[in-house]
Design an enzyme around this catalytic site. Structure first.
Site, short mmCIF file in Angstrom:
data_model
loop_
_atom_site.label_atom_id
_atom_site.label_comp_id
_atom_site.label_asym_id
_atom_site.label_seq_id
_atom_site.Cartn_x
_atom_site.Cartn_y
_atom_site.Cartn_z
N SER A 49 3.43 -2.01 10.42
CA SER A 49 4.34 -2.72 11.08
C SER A 49 5.14 -3.60 10.39
O SER A 49 6.58 -4.17 11.22
CB SER A 49 4.61 -1.83 11.98
N LYS A 62 0.40 4.85 -0.12
CA LYS A 62 -0.22 5.32 -0.24
C LYS A 62 -0.06 6.74 -0.54
O LYS A 62 -0.56 6.70 -1.86
CB LYS A 62 -0.16 5.79 1.85
N HIS A 101 -9.77 1.10 4.69
CA HIS A 101 -8.17 1.77 5.95
C HIS A 101 -8.86 2.33 6.65
O HIS A 101 -9.58 3.01 6.61
CB HIS A 101 -7.62 2.08 4.36
N GLU A 109 -7.32 4.80 7.81
CA GLU A 109 -6.66 5.88 7.53
C GLU A 109 -7.95 6.98 6.71
O GLU A 109 -8.47 7.67 7.02
CB GLU A 109 -5.13 6.41 6.20
N GLU A 148 -5.69 -5.28 10.28
CA GLU A 148 -4.53 -3.93 10.89
C GLU A 148 -5.08 -3.02 12.16
O GLU A 148 -5.73 -2.81 11.84
CB GLU A 148 -4.25 -2.61 9.39
N ASN A 196 0.95 -1.29 -0.41
CA ASN A 196 0.07 -0.17 0.27
C ASN A 196 0.92 1.51 0.25
O ASN A 196 1.55 1.36 0.64
CB ASN A 196 -0.73 0.02 0.90
N GLY A 239 2.42 1.93 10.91
CA GLY A 239 3.22 3.01 10.28
C GLY A 239 3.60 3.90 11.97
O GLY A 239 4.11 4.67 11.63
#
Ligand code: PEP
Length: 277
Positions: A237, A39, A122, A124, A191, A37, A197
């Site tokens: 991560s 991003k 996701h 985010e 996730e 991904n 991250g």
């Protein structure tokens, strides 16, 4: 895209010609799947450099990359060198078929570019306001268009500390798949929000625990056989040094990789870990 742009992309690809990723077999019933991904990262030139670094390896793992929308077409051109061993995916799409949705992208548009996967839900995007209901509409629209949704689920740090990881994930899963009768083309990515991250990955045991819950939830809804065919990816991560320890867990079938998918050394390291796992 102008002809000169396409020539530019092709010239980047042709700069160094070595081997290509090749198919193989692995000693697991489900073939492992590693999805990058990107991003909101990468340029056309950086993409070409990444693929240059990925050439020449034999892999027994399915691999895909999900670039930002403007890079989908250039990356599609670059992926031709891998003869389908690296698939293309997108990071989002709209739930409507088409129409007055300024700034949005439809499933049909992604399908036209040969996108095999689309990441949906996701964290985010959920943090930016995307609801379970919207994610569900998108999942159904992707499936209708013949694109495999990568449905992301995962708990926050607070929810984990309250012992609610399983409950949150099951609720997101039920909502995301509401009304989906055939789950055979879906992919689920666990996730944990606190691991994305942060450099703080879930332990293999923590991840396996939630993956088992996801598998059982799918089995209750769709039957054990259908549930066993759904790839369950772990994301948060994932790096070369923890890939193998995650990959060997029973219900971890692959990874959704953010930061480590942006350079060839790390991405290859993760792919290697999942190939061996
Ligand atoms: C992600 O955003 O999907 C992700 C897993 O990111 P990272 O690997 O950087 O934690």
């Amino acid at each position: 895209m102008t002809e000169s742009m396409e020539q530019y992309i092709r010239s980047l690809v042709e700069k160094s010609v070595q081997g290509v990723l090749a198919d193989g077999t692995i000693n697991s019933s489900r073939r492992k799947l590693v999805i990058g991904n990107w991003k909101m990262n990468m340029s056309i030139e950086e993409s070409a450099l990444l693929f240059e670094g990925l050439r020449g390896e034999e892999q027994a793992c399915d691999v895909a990359v999900c670039p930002p929308f403007p890079l989908l077409y250039p990356v599609k051109v670059m992926l031709a060198q891998f003869q389908d061993s690296i698939a293309l995916g997108a990071q989002n799409m709209h739930w409507a078929e088409k129409g007055a949705h300024t700034g949005e992208v439809s499933a049909a548009m992604l399908k036209e570019l040969d996108c095999r996967y689309v990441i949906l839900g996701h964290s985010e995007r959920r943090q930016a306001g995307e609801t379970d209901e919207e994610v569900n509409l998108k999942v159904k629209q992707a499936l209708a268009a013949g694109i495999q949704p990568v449905l992301c689920v995962g708990e926050t740090k607070d929810e984990r500390e309250q012992g609610r990881s399983g409950e949150v994930v099951v609720s997101q899963l039920h909502a995301g798949l509401d009304g989906v009768e055939d789950v055979s083309s879906a992919v689920v990515a666990y996730e944990p929000v606190w691991a994305i991250g942060t450099g703080l990955a879930a332990t293999p045991e923590q991840a396996q625990d939630v993956h088992r819950t996801i598998r059982e939830t799918l089995a209750n809804q769709y039957g054990a056989s259908a549930a066993s065919g759904v790839p369950l990816l772990y994301g948060g991560s994932v790096k070369p040094d923890n890939a193998l320890s995650l990959a060997v867990m029973d219900d971890i079938d692959g990874a959704l990789v953010g930061g480590a998918s942006l350079n060839a050394v790390d991405f290859k390291g993760v792919i290697d870990g999942f190939t061996r796992g």
